[in-house]
Design a protein around this motif. Sequence first.
Motif, PDB file in Angstrom:
ATOM      1  N   GLN A 170       9.661   4.357   4.935  1.00 20.44           N
ATOM      2  CA  GLN A 170      10.105   3.725   3.780  1.00 20.44           C
ATOM      3  C   GLN A 170       9.213   2.570   3.648  1.00 20.44           C
ATOM      4  OE1 GLN A 170      13.025   3.779   2.540  1.00 20.44           O
ATOM      5  NE2 GLN A 170      13.753   5.338   3.496  1.00 20.44           N
ATOM      6  N   GLY A 171       9.260   2.301   2.146  1.00 23.66           N
ATOM      7  CA  GLY A 171       8.030   1.250   1.840  1.00 23.66           C
ATOM      8  C   GLY A 171       6.725   1.985   1.474  1.00 23.66           C
ATOM      9  N   SER A 172       5.735   1.225   1.692  1.00 17.15           N
ATOM     10  CA  SER A 172       4.263   1.635   1.375  1.00 17.15           C
ATOM     11  C   SER A 172       3.553   1.936   2.625  1.00 17.15           C
ATOM     12  CB  SER A 172       3.813   1.012   0.319  1.00 17.15           C
ATOM     13  OG  SER A 172       3.703  -0.486   0.628  1.00 17.15           O
ATOM     14  N   TRP A 173       4.017   2.479   3.496  1.00 16.61           N
ATOM     15  CA  TRP A 173       3.360   2.886   4.901  1.00 16.61           C
ATOM     16  C   TRP A 173       3.581   4.081   5.340  1.00 16.61           C
ATOM     17  CZ3 TRP A 173       5.262   3.154  10.042  1.00 16.61           C
ATOM     18  CH2 TRP A 173       6.447   3.002  10.047  1.00 16.61           C
ATOM     19  N   ALA A 174       2.663   4.587   6.482  1.00 13.15           N
ATOM     20  CA  ALA A 174       2.779   6.028   6.943  1.00 13.15           C
ATOM     21  C   ALA A 174       2.611   5.896   8.305  1.00 13.15           C
ATOM     22  CB  ALA A 174       1.789   6.736   6.042  1.00 13.15           C
ATOM     23  N   GLU A 175       2.774   7.078   9.043  1.00 10.95           N
ATOM     24  CA  GLU A 175       2.426   7.090  10.495  1.00 10.95           C
ATOM     25  C   GLU A 175       1.309   8.271  10.502  1.00 10.95           C
ATOM     26  OE1 GLU A 175       3.765   7.876  14.991  1.00 10.95           O
ATOM     27  OE2 GLU A 175       5.361   7.700  13.288  1.00 10.95           O
TER      28      GLU A 175
ATOM     29  N   ASN B 219      -1.023   4.776  -2.595  1.00 11.36           N
ATOM     30  CA  ASN B 219      -1.137   3.243  -2.662  1.00 11.36           C
ATOM     31  C   ASN B 219      -0.279   2.755  -1.317  1.00 11.36           C
ATOM     32  OD1 ASN B 219      -1.819   2.913  -5.539  1.00 11.36           O
ATOM     33  ND2 ASN B 219      -0.052   3.700  -6.243  1.00 11.36           N
ATOM     34  N   LEU B 220      -0.804   3.238  -0.230  1.00 13.18           N
ATOM     35  CA  LEU B 220      -0.363   2.879   1.247  1.00 13.18           C
ATOM     36  C   LEU B 220      -0.975   1.545   1.247  1.00 13.18           C
ATOM     37  CD1 LEU B 220      -0.819   5.889   3.315  1.00 13.18           C
ATOM     38  CD2 LEU B 220       1.232   5.091   2.257  1.00 13.18           C
ATOM     39  N   GLU B 221       0.002   0.551   2.020  1.00 16.32           N
ATOM     40  CA  GLU B 221      -0.455  -0.783   2.419  1.00 16.32           C
ATOM     41  C   GLU B 221      -0.709  -0.829   3.776  1.00 16.32           C
ATOM     42  OE1 GLU B 221       2.413  -3.475   0.933  1.00 16.32           O
ATOM     43  OE2 GLU B 221       2.258  -2.907  -0.845  1.00 16.32           O
ATOM     44  N   ARG B 222      -0.508   0.066   4.654  1.00 11.49           N
ATOM     45  CA  ARG B 222      -0.566   0.096   6.174  1.00 11.49           C
ATOM     46  C   ARG B 222      -0.223   1.483   6.535  1.00 11.49           C
ATOM     47  NH1 ARG B 222       4.397  -2.419   9.411  1.00 11.49           N
ATOM     48  NH2 ARG B 222       5.739  -2.043   7.772  1.00 11.49           N
TER      49      ARG B 222
ATOM     50  N   ARG C 153     -10.747   9.193   8.177  1.00  9.25           N
ATOM     51  CA  ARG C 153     -11.237   8.230   7.499  1.00  9.25           C
ATOM     52  C   ARG C 153     -10.958   8.806   5.902  1.00  9.25           C
ATOM     53  NH1 ARG C 153     -16.932   6.907  10.287  1.00  9.25           N
ATOM     54  NH2 ARG C 153     -15.867   5.246  11.421  1.00  9.25           N
ATOM     55  N   THR C 154     -11.296  10.032   5.562  1.00  9.12           N
ATOM     56  CA  THR C 154     -11.212  10.775   4.383  1.00  9.12           C
ATOM     57  C   THR C 154      -9.571  10.816   3.906  1.00  9.12           C
ATOM     58  OG1 THR C 154     -12.863  12.279   4.779  1.00  9.12           O
ATOM     59  CG2 THR C 154     -11.335  12.903   3.042  1.00  9.12           C
ATOM     60  N   ALA C 155      -8.755  11.074   4.871  1.00 13.64           N
ATOM     61  CA  ALA C 155      -7.126  11.173   4.449  1.00 13.64           C
ATOM     62  C   ALA C 155      -6.772   9.894   4.362  1.00 13.64           C
ATOM     63  CB  ALA C 155      -6.451  11.722   5.752  1.00 13.64           C
ATOM     64  N   LEU C 156      -7.210   8.771   5.388  1.00 12.77           N
ATOM     65  CA  LEU C 156      -6.763   7.250   4.646  1.00 12.77           C
ATOM     66  C   LEU C 156      -7.344   6.625   3.539  1.00 12.77           C
ATOM     67  CD1 LEU C 156      -6.958   5.645   8.392  1.00 12.77           C
ATOM     68  CD2 LEU C 156      -4.977   6.393   7.185  1.00 12.77           C
ATOM     69  N   ARG C 157      -8.454   6.968   3.204  1.00 13.48           N
ATOM     70  CA  ARG C 157      -8.999   6.707   1.957  1.00 13.48           C
ATOM     71  C   ARG C 157      -8.064   7.515   0.916  1.00 13.48           C
ATOM     72  NH1 ARG C 157     -13.819   9.049   1.944  1.00 13.48           N
ATOM     73  NH2 ARG C 157     -14.636   7.535   3.361  1.00 13.48           N
ATOM     74  N   TRP C 158      -7.654   8.427   0.710  1.00 15.99           N
ATOM     75  CA  TRP C 158      -6.885   9.035  -0.027  1.00 15.99           C
ATOM     76  C   TRP C 158      -5.481   8.533  -0.018  1.00 15.99           C
ATOM     77  CZ3 TRP C 158      -2.404  11.943   0.722  1.00 15.99           C
ATOM     78  CH2 TRP C 158      -1.896  12.543  -0.373  1.00 15.99           C
TER      79      TRP C 158
ATOM     80  N   PHE D 120      -4.576   5.458   0.919  1.00 18.45           N
ATOM     81  CA  PHE D 120      -4.694   4.199   0.261  1.00 18.45           C
ATOM     82  C   PHE D 120      -4.764   4.016  -1.134  1.00 18.45           C
ATOM     83  CE2 PHE D 120      -5.724   2.843   4.864  1.00 18.45           C
ATOM     84  CZ  PHE D 120      -4.533   1.920   4.903  1.00 18.45           C
ATOM     85  N   THR D 121      -5.424   5.091  -1.643  1.00 16.69           N
ATOM     86  CA  THR D 121      -5.799   5.048  -3.022  1.00 16.69           C
ATOM     87  C   THR D 121      -4.584   5.982  -3.964  1.00 16.69           C
ATOM     88  OG1 THR D 121      -7.404   6.897  -2.900  1.00 16.69           O
ATOM     89  CG2 THR D 121      -8.353   4.593  -2.899  1.00 16.69           C
ATOM     90  N   ALA D 122      -4.564   6.999  -3.531  1.00 20.98           N
ATOM     91  CA  ALA D 122      -3.299   7.945  -4.458  1.00 20.98           C
ATOM     92  C   ALA D 122      -2.089   7.614  -4.074  1.00 20.98           C
ATOM     93  CB  ALA D 122      -4.065   9.301  -4.001  1.00 20.98           C
TER      94      ALA D 122
END
Length: 74
Positions: A22-27, A58-61, A47-52, A54-56
């Motif tokens: 829920q919201g803009s975060w992921a596990e 819009n994850l915040e955490r 690192r590659t997946a997190l970059r994607w 956070f950008t694609a």
Amino acid sequence: MAAFAVQLDGEFAGNLDLRLEQGSWAEVGYATAAWARGQGLMTRALRTALRWGFTALNLERVHWGAQVGNEAST
């Protein structure tokens, strides 16, 4: 969920996923084949997946956790 296969030298070496919450975060979760550990492979994949994410997406955490005693995940 966004799921990824991880390869090393053209061979399947593990998987990584971002479980959207829920919201803009992921596990984040991942598993690496024993033969592929210790080479920085999952670090690069994460690192590659997190970059994607956070950008694609819009994850915040992003949250990560390991079970006590799971030394391979640390």
